[in-house]
Write an enzyme that holds these catalytic residues in place. Sequence first.
Site, PDB file in Angstrom:
ATOM      1  N   CYS A  72       0.845  -1.209   0.000  1.00 21.31           N
ATOM      2  CA  CYS A  72       0.000   0.000   0.000  1.00 21.31           C
ATOM      3  C   CYS A  72       0.875   1.252   0.000  1.00 21.31           C
ATOM      4  O   CYS A  72       1.747   1.399   0.856  1.00 21.31           O
ATOM      5  CB  CYS A  72      -0.910  -0.007   1.226  1.00 21.31           C
ATOM      6  N   CYS A  93       0.550   3.290   3.478  1.00 19.38           N
ATOM      7  CA  CYS A  93       0.959   2.784   4.790  1.00 19.38           C
ATOM      8  C   CYS A  93       2.292   3.411   5.229  1.00 19.38           C
ATOM      9  O   CYS A  93       3.134   3.749   4.391  1.00 19.38           O
ATOM     10  CB  CYS A  93       1.094   1.251   4.736  1.00 19.38           C
ATOM     11  N   HIS A 151      -4.064   0.432   8.131  1.00 16.99           N
ATOM     12  CA  HIS A 151      -4.565   0.153   6.789  1.00 16.99           C
ATOM     13  C   HIS A 151      -6.012  -0.356   6.818  1.00 16.99           C
ATOM     14  O   HIS A 151      -6.757  -0.207   5.856  1.00 16.99           O
ATOM     15  CB  HIS A 151      -3.653  -0.898   6.138  1.00 16.99           C
ATOM     16  N   HIS A 206      -8.570   7.243   3.722  1.00 17.21           N
ATOM     17  CA  HIS A 206      -7.975   8.499   3.244  1.00 17.21           C
ATOM     18  C   HIS A 206      -9.012   9.352   2.526  1.00 17.21           C
ATOM     19  O   HIS A 206     -10.077   8.874   2.168  1.00 17.21           O
ATOM     20  CB  HIS A 206      -6.828   8.197   2.267  1.00 17.21           C
TER      21      HIS A 206
END
Length: 348
Positions: free
Chosen positions: A58, A61, A122, A173
Amino acid sequence: MKSVIVYNYLMFLSQPHRRYNPLINEWVLVSPQRTKRPWQGKYEKIQKEKKLIYDPSCYMCPGNIRANREKNPRYKNTFVFRNDFPPIVDTGQKESIINNSGILQAAAIKGECRVVCFSPRHDLTLSEMTDDQIQDVILTWISQIEEFKHKYNWVQIFENKGELMGCSNPHPHCQIWASNFIPNEVSKEDIQQKKYFEKNDSVLLVDYVKKELDKKERVVTENYSWIVVVPFWAIWPYETLLLPKTNRSQFTLISAEEKRELAEITKNLLLSYDRLFNISMPYSMGWHFAPFNVKNNGYWQLHAHYYPPLLRSATVKKFMVGYEMLAQPQRDITPEQAASELRKYIKS
Ligand code: ZN
């Protein structure tokens, strides 16, 4: 005479009619009788796989490398970085209109795009974060607005959550797109709120909240400073509007207590969304407030729109196609029914 009006109003709850959205000067078709029809459309797949706390692949992260080879810090709360593939950039060109007949117009734009990670985790969503963690996100939004307001005319803060909304990365996010131009939706709301203020000498959405508090049939939840309603003119089945009860034209004007209460009401709303169909509810949400180039912006009222795409279960999505693309938006369940459903899942 009065009984006739009441009778007509009750008919509205079960018979087709159209409703006016004063915020953008558009109408929506409401067809409550259609909720009885059997569903023969598409069923979406539910993703219920366990998410990782940390995903080495990711790009959001902590400690991971992004596309531009920058390394994310080992952040503890929120983390803001420049969008590595920004849709709006500063090209250095002056604003220009091509073809002065007005038929073919194009204008140079400038702006910046950033990504805000809500948490280093995450696997979390906003609804799973604590009130304090949500408040950190709110403070980050406000500091981003503070930073951009002297440079651009508009900052759009928005979150696209869930694969159904086309969001490929589950890391919690949102995005921030700052621009020198005012986008269409904001521009429509600016015109309408200004018109209303000039005509009535009061603020459209403040007056609207007073009406909603009167009967409370579309109120989902409220606290001392904030209220969530399924707006009278909602298009999406479980669309909501989150706004302060008193006039705040800008996000940057809310008090410390209002920030705390905003975190609390946001969590309550998102939990009720998750409980409604027993899934992590997908949605698009975003904030609207007075654009920075508007002088005397007291007619503006800060608000957030939440647009979840689901219609009647976790697997049945509402499509905006056909009549909606060619004529105008249409909904089946009434905003009053949607609010009453969501209210059931608000913790008391
Ligand atoms: Zn708006």
